[in-house]
Enzyme design. Structure first.
Site, PDB file in Angstrom:
ATOM      1  N   LYS A 178       0.878  -1.067  -0.066  1.00  0.00           N
ATOM      2  CA  LYS A 178       0.008  -0.042  -0.098  1.00  0.00           C
ATOM      3  C   LYS A 178       0.718   1.238   0.117  1.00  0.00           C
ATOM      4  CE  LYS A 178      -1.483   3.239   2.539  1.00  0.00           C
ATOM      5  NZ  LYS A 178      -1.957   4.321   1.539  1.00  0.00           N
ATOM      6  N   GLU A 253       9.994   1.711  10.549  1.00  0.00           N
ATOM      7  CA  GLU A 253      10.806   3.050  10.178  1.00  0.00           C
ATOM      8  C   GLU A 253      10.110   4.142  10.133  1.00  0.00           C
ATOM      9  OE1 GLU A 253      14.012   2.336   9.394  1.00  0.00           O
ATOM     10  OE2 GLU A 253      13.816   0.399   9.124  1.00  0.00           O
ATOM     11  N   CYS A 287      13.646  11.516   6.605  1.00  0.00           N
ATOM     12  CA  CYS A 287      13.480  10.998   7.814  1.00  0.00           C
ATOM     13  C   CYS A 287      14.797  10.991   8.850  1.00  0.00           C
ATOM     14  CB  CYS A 287      13.046   9.654   7.905  1.00  0.00           C
ATOM     15  SG  CYS A 287      13.967   8.512   6.839  1.00  0.00           S
ATOM     16  N   GLU A 387       9.809  16.577  14.685  1.00  0.00           N
ATOM     17  CA  GLU A 387      10.246  16.554  13.387  1.00  0.00           C
ATOM     18  C   GLU A 387       9.481  17.472  12.697  1.00  0.00           C
ATOM     19  OE1 GLU A 387       8.852  13.025  11.269  1.00  0.00           O
ATOM     20  OE2 GLU A 387      10.782  12.564  10.663  1.00  0.00           O
TER      21      GLU A 387
HETATM   22  P1  NAP Z   1       2.310   8.761   7.397  1.00  0.00           P
HETATM   23  O1  NAP Z   1       1.455  10.045   7.450  1.00  0.00           O
HETATM   24  O2  NAP Z   1       2.678   8.279   8.765  1.00  0.00           O
HETATM   25  O3  NAP Z   1       2.046   7.852   6.250  1.00  0.00           O
HETATM   26  C1  NAP Z   1       2.653   6.715   6.075  1.00  0.00           C
HETATM   27  C2  NAP Z   1       1.925   5.513   5.381  1.00  0.00           C
HETATM   28  O4  NAP Z   1       0.882   5.067   6.154  1.00  0.00           O
HETATM   29  C3  NAP Z   1       0.793   6.195   4.034  1.00  0.00           C
HETATM   30  O5  NAP Z   1       0.736   4.841   3.355  1.00  0.00           O
HETATM   31  C4  NAP Z   1      -0.230   6.420   4.772  1.00  0.00           C
HETATM   32  O6  NAP Z   1      -1.349   6.581   3.852  1.00  0.00           O
HETATM   33  C5  NAP Z   1      -0.481   5.115   5.705  1.00  0.00           C
HETATM   34  N1  NAP Z   1      -1.316   5.355   6.856  1.00  0.00           N
HETATM   35  C6  NAP Z   1      -1.712   6.619   7.260  1.00  0.00           C
HETATM   36  N2  NAP Z   1      -2.793   6.401   8.341  1.00  0.00           N
HETATM   37  C7  NAP Z   1      -2.653   5.167   8.327  1.00  0.00           C
HETATM   38  C8  NAP Z   1      -3.408   4.337   9.392  1.00  0.00           C
HETATM   39  N3  NAP Z   1      -4.172   4.711  10.476  1.00  0.00           N
HETATM   40  N4  NAP Z   1      -3.173   2.847   9.226  1.00  0.00           N
HETATM   41  C9  NAP Z   1      -2.446   2.425   8.360  1.00  0.00           C
HETATM   42  N5  NAP Z   1      -1.640   2.956   7.349  1.00  0.00           N
HETATM   43  C10 NAP Z   1      -1.964   4.295   7.530  1.00  0.00           C
HETATM   44  O7  NAP Z   1       3.780   9.317   6.798  1.00  0.00           O
HETATM   45  P2  NAP Z   1       3.975  10.407   5.569  1.00  0.00           P
HETATM   46  O8  NAP Z   1       3.527  11.624   5.841  1.00  0.00           O
HETATM   47  O9  NAP Z   1       3.546   9.629   4.398  1.00  0.00           O
HETATM   48  O10 NAP Z   1       5.681  10.186   5.677  1.00  0.00           O
HETATM   49  C11 NAP Z   1       6.285  11.122   6.450  1.00  0.00           C
HETATM   50  C12 NAP Z   1       6.711  10.435   7.723  1.00  0.00           C
HETATM   51  O11 NAP Z   1       7.445   9.239   7.394  1.00  0.00           O
HETATM   52  C13 NAP Z   1       7.817  11.408   8.500  1.00  0.00           C
HETATM   53  O12 NAP Z   1       7.479  11.168  10.009  1.00  0.00           O
HETATM   54  C14 NAP Z   1       9.087  10.691   8.180  1.00  0.00           C
HETATM   55  O13 NAP Z   1      10.203  10.685   9.137  1.00  0.00           O
HETATM   56  C15 NAP Z   1       8.753   9.230   7.976  1.00  0.00           C
HETATM   57  N6  NAP Z   1       9.719   8.683   7.523  1.00  0.00           N
HETATM   58  C16 NAP Z   1      10.659   7.594   8.039  1.00  0.00           C
HETATM   59  C17 NAP Z   1      11.582   6.753   7.551  1.00  0.00           C
HETATM   60  C18 NAP Z   1      12.573   5.947   8.034  1.00  0.00           C
HETATM   61  O14 NAP Z   1      13.108   5.074   7.278  1.00  0.00           O
HETATM   62  N7  NAP Z   1      12.641   5.909   9.260  1.00  0.00           N
HETATM   63  C19 NAP Z   1      11.795   7.053   6.033  1.00  0.00           C
HETATM   64  C20 NAP Z   1      10.963   7.980   5.399  1.00  0.00           C
HETATM   65  C21 NAP Z   1       9.914   8.753   5.834  1.00  0.00           C
HETATM   66  P3  NAP Z   1      -1.926   7.483   3.274  1.00  0.00           P
HETATM   67  O15 NAP Z   1      -1.297   8.744   3.734  1.00  0.00           O
HETATM   68  O16 NAP Z   1      -2.073   7.419   1.684  1.00  0.00           O
HETATM   69  O17 NAP Z   1      -3.579   7.663   3.472  1.00  0.00           O
END
Ligand code: NAP
Length: 480
Positions: A178, A253, A287, A387
Site C-alpha cells: 500500500k 521505520e 526522515c 520532526e
Molecule cells: P504517514 O502519514 O505516517 O503515512 C505513511 C503511510 O501510512 C502512508 O501510506 C499512509 O497512507 C499510511 N497510513 C496513514 N494512516 C494510517 C493508518 N491509520 N493505518 C495504516 N496506515 C496508515 O507518513 P508520511 O507523511 O507519508 O511520511 C512522512 C513520515 O515518514 C515522516 O514522519 C518521516 O520521518 C517518516 N519516514 C521515516 C523513514 C524511515 O526510514 N525511518 C523514511 C521516510 C519517512 P496515506 O497517507 O496514503 O493515507
C-alpha cells in the site's frame, strides 16, 4: 511547466492483484497533485477492504510455491526488476519529480538510483544470509515469515517501497503493497515492471488507497504475517496496536530529529555546508535529515555565518530546472505545518539567522517554504524536539563534549546522526555514545548495503543489505 505536467500525466484505474490488473471494488480515486504547478498530475484507485481481502488471499495462495522456489530463481527475478528500473530511469525520475517536487537530477540519483541498487543488491546480499546452520544437536533454519504488508510514505516513495519489497521477495515472502496516496504513481510503474519481469501471480500485489482503510485493513488482517511500515511515529504506533491483535511481526521505520555534532577541532568550512545540505535535502522531507546542528558555543558566530552562506545557495524553483536546488514541499498541508513550526521557533525565542515563515518572493506558485536557519536554539524548544519535515535547521550551542552527547541523545528519536572532528578516532568515540541507528563520520557517504533503522521512537528493525533480508525471516530449530 504545464506542458510537462500534461506529458507526465498518468491515469491508473486498476489495482494489481494475483498477477492481473483488476477493477477495484469502488470507483473512488485519489488525485495526485504536482506541488510545483499545483495541478493534477495523475489519478490512482482508492481501494478498500474488499480489495485488501483479494490481495491478501492472492498473496497467501502464492506463498507455498514462492517460498519453495530456489533462492537463485527468486534473486534472478529481483535482478531483472533492477535492470528494468535502470532501463526506465529517466521516465520514473520525471514522474517522481512531478508528484513529489524534488529537483530532477536528485530524483535520478536518489529516487531511482537507490531502488535500482536495492533490487540489484539482492543477488549479492541474500546468499550471505546463514540460511542453515548447526548449533549443537540442532539444525537452525531461516525461513520466510509469510505474507508481508508493506505500507510506505511519500518522501522517498520508490526507495521506501524497494527497501521492503526487494528483500521480502528475495527472502521468499509474498507482498501486498500500500503506497502513500500522496506520491503513488511510481508504485504503479514498479508493479508494471514486476509484471514484466515475470514473477508468478500473487507474489506481488498492489492496493492503493487511504491509510485508514487499506492500511488499517492490512495491519489487522489475520492472514498477514508481518507489517513493514515506514512513516510517521504517530501512524506507526497505530499500526503496531492493530498488528498486536494477531501478534504479527512489525518492522517500523519512523521519524527522526537527528543531531549533527560538530566538535571544536572540526573543519567548519566543510562541516557546516555539508550539515546544511543534509538538513535541506528533499526540502527537508527526509526522515534521516540532520536537523539539529550541535556546535561549540565559542564557534557559534562563525557557524551561523557559514550556515547562512550555505542556505543562500539554495535556489528555489521549478524542480525540472537544472538550476533549482530546493523544490516545493509536497503539499499545501505540509507547507502550513512547516510554517507553523517556524513561527513557533520565533515565538519561543530562537534567533532567526535566515529564512522565516513568510512565503518566498519567487516562485509565486508551488508549496514553497524559505530555507530557514535558527540559532541559539535551546535543546528543549519545540523546533529542537519535533520532526518538522521542512528546510529548517536548528543550531544548538554546547559548552562541553559531555553536554553535546546529552543534547544529541535528548529527543524521543534515534534514526541518524553525524559527528565531525579533525581526529577520526575521536569522532568515532563520540558516535559510539549516540543512541541512534546510523552516524556519518565527517560526512561519510550513505551506504545502501548498511543496516538502516532507528533506536527509541524512530522504530524497530533494520532495512537494506543482508540485515534487511533477515527482517523477513523466521528461525526454526530442528533437534537431531
Ligand atoms: P504517514 O502519514 O505516517 O503515512 C505513511 C503511510 O501510512 C502512508 O501510506 C499512509 O497512507 C499510511 N497510513 C496513514 N494512516 C494510517 C493508518 N491509520 N493505518 C495504516 N496506515 C496508515 O507518513 P508520511 O507523511 O507519508 O511520511 C512522512 C513520515 O515518514 C515522516 O514522519 C518521516 O520521518 C517518516 N519516514 C521515516 C523513514 C524511515 O526510514 N525511518 C523514511 C521516510 C519517512 P496515506 O497517507 O496514503 O493515507
Amino acid at each position: 511547466m504545464a506542458t510537462t505536467t500534461a506529458q507526465l500525466k498518468r491515469t491508473y484505474n486498476q489495482l494489481f492483484i494475483g498477477g492481473s490488473w483488476v477493477t477495484p471494488s469502488s470507483d473512488r480515486q485519489i488525485q495526485v497533485i504536482n506541488p510545483y504547478t499545483e495541478e493534477v498530475v495523475g489519478t490512482v484507485p482508492s481501494g478498500g477492504g474488499e480489495d485488501v481481502e483479494r490481495a491478501v488471499a492472492a498473496a497467501k495462495a502464492a506463498f507455498p510455491s514462492w517460498s519453495a522456489t530456489p533462492l537463485e530463481e527468486r534473486l534472478a527475478l529481483c535482478s531483472k526488476v533492477g535492470e528494468l528500473l535502470a532501463a526506465n530511469s529517466g521516465e520514473i525520475a520525471a514522474v517522481i519529480c512531478a508528484e513529489l517536487g524534488m529537483p530532477l537530477r536528485l530524483c535520478e540519483l536518489i529516487q531511482v538510483g537507490l531502488p535500482t541498487t536495492t533490487f540489484r543488491s539482492m543477488a549479492e546480499v541474500a546468499p550471505k544470509v546463514e540460511w542453515e546452520e548447526r548449533v549443537g544437536n540442532s539444525i537452525v533454519l531461516r525461513e520466510p515469515v509469510g505474507v508481508v504488508a508493506a505500507i510506505t510514505p511519500w518522501n522517498y516513495p520508490l526507495h521506501q517501497i524497494a527497501a521492503k519489497v526487494a528483500p521480502a521477495l528475495a527472502a521468499g515472502c509474498t507482498v501486498v503493497l500500500k503506497p502513500s496516496g500522496v506520491a503513488p504513481l511510481n508504485a504503479f510503474i514498479l508493479a508494471e515492471l514486476i509484471e514484466q519481469a515475470g514473477f508468478p501471480p500473487g507474489v506481488f500485489n498492489l492496493v492503493s488507497g487511504g491509510g485508514r482503510e487499506v492500511g488499517e485493513a492490512l495491519a489487522s488482517h489475520p492472514d498477514v504475517d508481518m507489517v513493514s511500515f515506514t512513516g510517521s511515529t504517530a501512524v506507526g504506533r497505530r499500526v503496531t496496536e492493530l498488528a498486536a491483535k494477531t501478534i504479527k511481526r512489525v518492522a517500523m521505520e519512523l521519524g527522526g530529529k537527528s543531531a549533527n555534532v560538530i566538535l571544536e577541532d572540526a573543519d567548519l568550512a566543510k562541516a557546516v555546508p555539508d550539515g546544511v545540505a543534509k538538513c535541506f535535502l528533499n526540502s527537508g522531507q527526509t526522515c534521516s535529515a540532520l536537523t539539529r546542528m550541535v556546535v561549540p558555543r565559542r564557534l557559534l558566530g562563525e557557524v551561523e555565518e557559514l550556515a547562512a552562506q550555505a542556505a543562500a545557495t539554495y535556489r528555489l524553483g521549478d524542480p525540472f530546472d537544472p538550476e533549482t536546488r530546493l523544490g516545493p514541499l509536497v503539499s499545501a498541508d505540509q507547507r502550513q505545518i512547516v510554517r507553523s513550526y517556524i513561527e513557533k521557533g520565533v515565538a519561543e525565542g530562537a534567533k532567526l539567522v535566515c529564512g522565516g515563515p513568510e512565503p518566498p518572493q519567487q516562485p509565486t506558485h508551488g508549496y514553497f517554504v524559505q530555507p530557514t536557519v535558527f540559532s541559539e536554539v535551546e535543546p528543549g524548544q519545540t523546533i529542537a524536539q519535533e520532526e518538522i519535515f521542512g528546510p529548517v535547521l536548528s543550531i544548538i550551542p554546547y559548552d562541553t563534549e559531555e553536554e553535546a552527547v546529552e543534547i544529541a541523545n535528548g529527543t524521543i528519536y534515534g534514526l541518524a546522526g553525524g559527528v565531525w572532528s579533525g581526529d577520526r578516532e575521536r569522532a568515532i568515540a563520540v558516535a559510539k555514545r549516540l543512541r541512534t541507528g546510523q552516524v556519518e563520520i565527517n560526512g561519510g557517504a550513505f551506504n545502501p548495503l548498511a543496516p538502516f533503522g532507528g533506536y527509541k521512537q524512530s522504530g524497530n528493525g533494520r532495512e537494506l543489505g543482508r540485515h534487511g533480508v533477515e527482517e523477513f525471516l523466521e528461525l526454526k530449530a530442528l533437534q537431531l
